[in-house]
Design a protein around this motif. Structure first.
Motif, PDB file in Angstrom:
ATOM      1  N   PRO A  20      29.825  32.543  -9.833  1.00 34.41           N
ATOM      2  CA  PRO A  20      29.811  32.723  -8.358  1.00 34.41           C
ATOM      3  C   PRO A  20      30.665  33.930  -7.929  1.00 34.41           C
ATOM      4  O   PRO A  20      31.610  34.298  -8.625  1.00 34.41           O
ATOM      5  CB  PRO A  20      30.392  31.409  -7.840  1.00 34.41           C
ATOM      6  CG  PRO A  20      31.203  30.881  -8.958  1.00 34.41           C
ATOM      7  CD  PRO A  20      30.531  31.319 -10.233  1.00 34.41           C
ATOM      8  N   VAL A  43      29.135  33.379  -0.096  1.00 42.75           N
ATOM      9  CA  VAL A  43      29.288  33.164  -1.532  1.00 42.75           C
ATOM     10  C   VAL A  43      27.914  33.181  -2.204  1.00 42.75           C
ATOM     11  O   VAL A  43      26.972  32.552  -1.718  1.00 42.75           O
ATOM     12  CB  VAL A  43      29.994  31.831  -1.823  1.00 42.75           C
ATOM     13  CG1 VAL A  43      30.167  31.630  -3.325  1.00 42.75           C
ATOM     14  CG2 VAL A  43      31.314  31.755  -1.096  1.00 42.75           C
ATOM     15  N   LEU A  46      27.171  29.775  -5.740  1.00 46.99           N
ATOM     16  CA  LEU A  46      28.310  28.856  -5.682  1.00 46.99           C
ATOM     17  C   LEU A  46      28.140  27.708  -6.688  1.00 46.99           C
ATOM     18  O   LEU A  46      29.114  27.263  -7.317  1.00 46.99           O
ATOM     19  CB  LEU A  46      28.470  28.317  -4.268  1.00 46.99           C
ATOM     20  CG  LEU A  46      29.609  27.330  -4.055  1.00 46.99           C
ATOM     21  CD1 LEU A  46      30.961  27.984  -4.353  1.00 46.99           C
ATOM     22  CD2 LEU A  46      29.598  26.778  -2.633  1.00 46.99           C
ATOM     23  N   HIS A  49      30.671  24.637  -7.419  1.00 50.12           N
ATOM     24  CA  HIS A  49      32.048  24.949  -7.013  1.00 50.12           C
ATOM     25  C   HIS A  49      32.240  24.600  -5.544  1.00 50.12           C
ATOM     26  O   HIS A  49      31.295  24.437  -4.787  1.00 50.12           O
ATOM     27  CB  HIS A  49      32.356  26.419  -7.256  1.00 50.12           C
ATOM     28  CG  HIS A  49      32.352  26.801  -8.705  1.00 50.12           C
ATOM     29  ND1 HIS A  49      31.216  27.146  -9.411  1.00 50.12           N
ATOM     30  CD2 HIS A  49      33.381  26.898  -9.596  1.00 50.12           C
ATOM     31  CE1 HIS A  49      31.520  27.427 -10.658  1.00 50.12           C
ATOM     32  NE2 HIS A  49      32.850  27.282 -10.800  1.00 50.12           N
ATOM     33  N   GLN A  50      33.526  24.521  -5.142  1.00 47.32           N
ATOM     34  CA  GLN A  50      33.881  24.192  -3.759  1.00 47.32           C
ATOM     35  C   GLN A  50      34.593  25.383  -3.111  1.00 47.32           C
ATOM     36  O   GLN A  50      35.173  26.233  -3.776  1.00 47.32           O
ATOM     37  CB  GLN A  50      34.777  22.950  -3.700  1.00 47.32           C
ATOM     38  CG  GLN A  50      34.069  21.650  -3.997  1.00 47.32           C
ATOM     39  CD  GLN A  50      33.917  21.404  -5.484  1.00 47.32           C
ATOM     40  OE1 GLN A  50      34.790  21.771  -6.280  1.00 47.32           O
ATOM     41  NE2 GLN A  50      32.789  20.813  -5.876  1.00 47.32           N
ATOM     42  N   VAL A  51      34.558  25.377  -1.744  1.00 47.52           N
ATOM     43  CA  VAL A  51      35.161  26.456  -0.942  1.00 47.52           C
ATOM     44  C   VAL A  51      36.218  25.847  -0.031  1.00 47.52           C
ATOM     45  O   VAL A  51      36.004  24.772   0.556  1.00 47.52           O
ATOM     46  CB  VAL A  51      34.104  27.192  -0.097  1.00 47.52           C
ATOM     47  CG1 VAL A  51      34.764  28.256   0.792  1.00 47.52           C
ATOM     48  CG2 VAL A  51      33.052  27.816  -0.996  1.00 47.52           C
ATOM     49  N   ASN A  82      24.534  30.104   2.192  1.00 45.58           N
ATOM     50  CA  ASN A  82      25.651  30.635   1.417  1.00 45.58           C
ATOM     51  C   ASN A  82      26.833  31.054   2.291  1.00 45.58           C
ATOM     52  O   ASN A  82      27.737  31.754   1.837  1.00 45.58           O
ATOM     53  CB  ASN A  82      25.189  31.823   0.579  1.00 45.58           C
ATOM     54  CG  ASN A  82      24.704  32.983   1.449  1.00 45.58           C
ATOM     55  OD1 ASN A  82      24.368  32.792   2.601  1.00 45.58           O
ATOM     56  ND2 ASN A  82      24.665  34.169   0.850  1.00 45.58           N
ATOM     57  N   TRP A  84      30.110  30.255   4.785  1.00 42.19           N
ATOM     58  CA  TRP A  84      31.183  29.291   5.076  1.00 42.19           C
ATOM     59  C   TRP A  84      32.164  29.967   6.049  1.00 42.19           C
ATOM     60  O   TRP A  84      33.284  30.274   5.699  1.00 42.19           O
ATOM     61  CB  TRP A  84      31.906  28.869   3.775  1.00 42.19           C
ATOM     62  CG  TRP A  84      30.966  28.351   2.722  1.00 42.19           C
ATOM     63  CD1 TRP A  84      30.231  29.061   1.849  1.00 42.19           C
ATOM     64  CD2 TRP A  84      30.684  26.995   2.485  1.00 42.19           C
ATOM     65  NE1 TRP A  84      29.485  28.254   1.044  1.00 42.19           N
ATOM     66  CE2 TRP A  84      29.749  26.955   1.416  1.00 42.19           C
ATOM     67  CE3 TRP A  84      31.123  25.775   3.040  1.00 42.19           C
ATOM     68  CZ2 TRP A  84      29.231  25.748   0.905  1.00 42.19           C
ATOM     69  CZ3 TRP A  84      30.611  24.588   2.510  1.00 42.19           C
ATOM     70  CH2 TRP A  84      29.682  24.580   1.476  1.00 42.19           C
ATOM     71  N   MET A 103      37.436  29.961  -3.909  1.00 39.60           N
ATOM     72  CA  MET A 103      36.547  29.116  -4.713  1.00 39.60           C
ATOM     73  C   MET A 103      37.339  28.582  -5.915  1.00 39.60           C
ATOM     74  O   MET A 103      38.193  29.290  -6.457  1.00 39.60           O
ATOM     75  CB  MET A 103      35.331  29.933  -5.200  1.00 39.60           C
ATOM     76  CG  MET A 103      34.349  30.309  -4.108  1.00 39.60           C
ATOM     77  SD  MET A 103      32.846  31.059  -4.789  1.00 39.60           S
ATOM     78  CE  MET A 103      33.512  32.506  -5.598  1.00 39.60           C
ATOM     79  N   THR A 105      37.213  28.457  -9.008  1.00 43.39           N
ATOM     80  CA  THR A 105      36.794  28.980 -10.306  1.00 43.39           C
ATOM     81  C   THR A 105      38.029  29.192 -11.167  1.00 43.39           C
ATOM     82  O   THR A 105      39.158  29.031 -10.715  1.00 43.39           O
ATOM     83  CB  THR A 105      36.033  30.300 -10.106  1.00 43.39           C
ATOM     84  OG1 THR A 105      36.879  31.233  -9.443  1.00 43.39           O
ATOM     85  CG2 THR A 105      34.743  30.083  -9.318  1.00 43.39           C
TER      86      THR A 105
END
Length: 427
Positions: A20, A43, A46, A49-51, A82, A84, A103, A105
């Motif tokens: 991502p 993003v 993604l 994964h979380q934001v 995509n 946020w 994110m 990651t």
């Protein structure tokens, strides 16, 4: 929170090998105070994964699309799959700073959003217009305290009272646009022409600009201007005396005649007209003028600054009538004498009966002798057949008739006619 993100990151499968990423690493956003700020975060890939959104103090504001902070001004908006985006309603100047979209990651990826908050200019202090009183000759200071982000500049203007719009003044240091930038404007040695409405305008590039008006009232003693110092009118008619008074505060103006104040009566009529800023016209109408009305009238004006007066002379205007022009006709009568003497043809004709005249030395009986009185410088000359008028000479001819061609010449006849006409004209 970060522990949860780390645990979730361990559970993510990367079988496809897709990582991502954010569209832009840094975003600058400038918002006017009170508006809604939108901090974008887009993003790609993604996956699972979380934001999360945090502020400059590492405070978590939102997780995915859920608000975490106890401030309902914050929210997450997702116009696209995509996106946020973080929304902040009613932005305050204290909200500006660095915000991050992260994110979970390995390592954690971050997108930075820098929020700039600008504040429109404002003038603090008294709300609305105000009046500043100053006496002529003194100094006055006009103040506009302003705030704003970025710091605003202050420009002073002077409003014009003319219908043609603002124009430069010839009597005051301040002009229609003073061109002085600063929170204070000071005018030295104020004159009456410096009075009026001044305006301070605060501007920092953020709309709207802010302005405030301050009225400057200059106090000065009255001045009187008379259209004329002498005015004439015919007896029995009416006339008007005008007196223009300029003063601030406005003066009390009256007309005086022979030591007494004139008011509205059947004889007099007093009226006041507004002429210009701080100027009036005091008009006195006098009806049915008599001999007693002619004299000196005084216009008196006074206020808290002083008193002044001016005199106007009313005199009797006499209309001079001239008699009509006369015409004199002079008639000159012209008299022409025509003398036709007969010529001597023969002796018989010359001897016709006629009075016999005996010529003496002293006698003058011929009409040409009378002419000789008017022509002494041209005596008649003697010939053979003419009668001479010179002395004692007598005729030698046998015929007393006189031939005209020898007796009268052209010059003598012309002189005779002129002389005779002159005598008749004189008599």
């Amino acid at each position: 929170m970060w522990i949860l993100l780390a645990v979730s990151a361990l559970q993510v499968t990367v079988t496809l090998g897709v990582i991502p990423s954010f569209e832009t690493p840094v975003v600058n956003v400038t918002v006017i105070e009170g508006a809604t700020a939108v901090l974008p975060c887009s993003v790609h890939n993604l996956g699972k994964h979380q934001v999360a959104w945090t502020d400059q103090w590492a405070t978590t504001l939102a997780y995915m699309d859920t608000r975490i902070i106890d401030d309902d001004r914050y929210s997450v908006d997702r116009p696209y799959g995509n996106s946020w985006n973080l929304h902040i309603k009613g932005v305050k100047y204290g909200d500006q700073g660095i915000y991050t979209c992260q994110m979970n990651t390995q390592p954690v990826k971050v997108q930075t959003a820098i929020l700039n908050v600008v504040v429109p200019p404002r003038i603090v202090g008294t709300v609305g217009s105000k009046v500043v009183m100053v006496k002529e000759g003194q100094s006055v200071s006009l103040v506009c305290n302003v705030t704003g982000i970025p710091p605003p500049t202050v420009t002073w203007y002077k409003q014009s009272s003319t219908r043609d719009g603002p124009k430069e003044s010839e009597f005051c240091p301040a002009t229609s646009r003073i061109g002085f930038s600063g929170e204070m404007l000071k005018i030295h040695n104020v004159t009456r022409y410096c009075g009026g409405v001044y305006e301070c305008v605060a501007d920092n590039g953020v709309k709207p600009s802010f302005k405030r008006q301050i009225k400057v009232a200059v106090e000065f003693p009255p001045e009187i201007r008379l259209p004329t110092k002498r005015i004439g009118q015919v007896l029995g008619k009416e006339t008007i005396l005008d007196c223009e008074v300029t003063a601030y505060p406005q003066a009390v103006s009256i007309w005086h005649y022979k030591g007494r104040e004139l008011s509205k009566t059947k004889k007099y009529q007093v009226e006041v007209y507004e002429h210009d800023d701080h100027a009036i016209v005091l008009s006195l109408r006098i009806k049915h003028l008599s001999k007693e009305d002619y004299g000196s009238y005084t216009c008196v004006a006074s206020n808290s600054m002083g008193q002044t007066r001016a005199k106007m002379e009313l005199y009797e205007h006499i209309v001079v009538t001239r008699p009509p022009p006369t015409t004199t006709t002079i008639v000159i009568r012209k008299t022409t004498l025509v003398h036709k003497p007969s010529s001597i043809k023969n002796k018989s004709q010359s001897n016709r009966k006629r009075p016999k005249v005996k010529l003496q030395d002293e006698d003058v009986i011929d009409p040409y002798a009378r002419l000789q009185q008017y022509r002494p410088d041209n005596p008649v000359k003697k010939t053979d057949n003419t009668i001479t008028l010179a002395g004692s000479s007598k005729s030698k001819g046998t015929n007393s008739a006189v031939s005209s061609k020898h007796f009268v010449n052209c010059q003598f006849v012309f002189s005779f006619v002129l002389s005779l006409g002159f005598v008749m004209f004189v008599s």
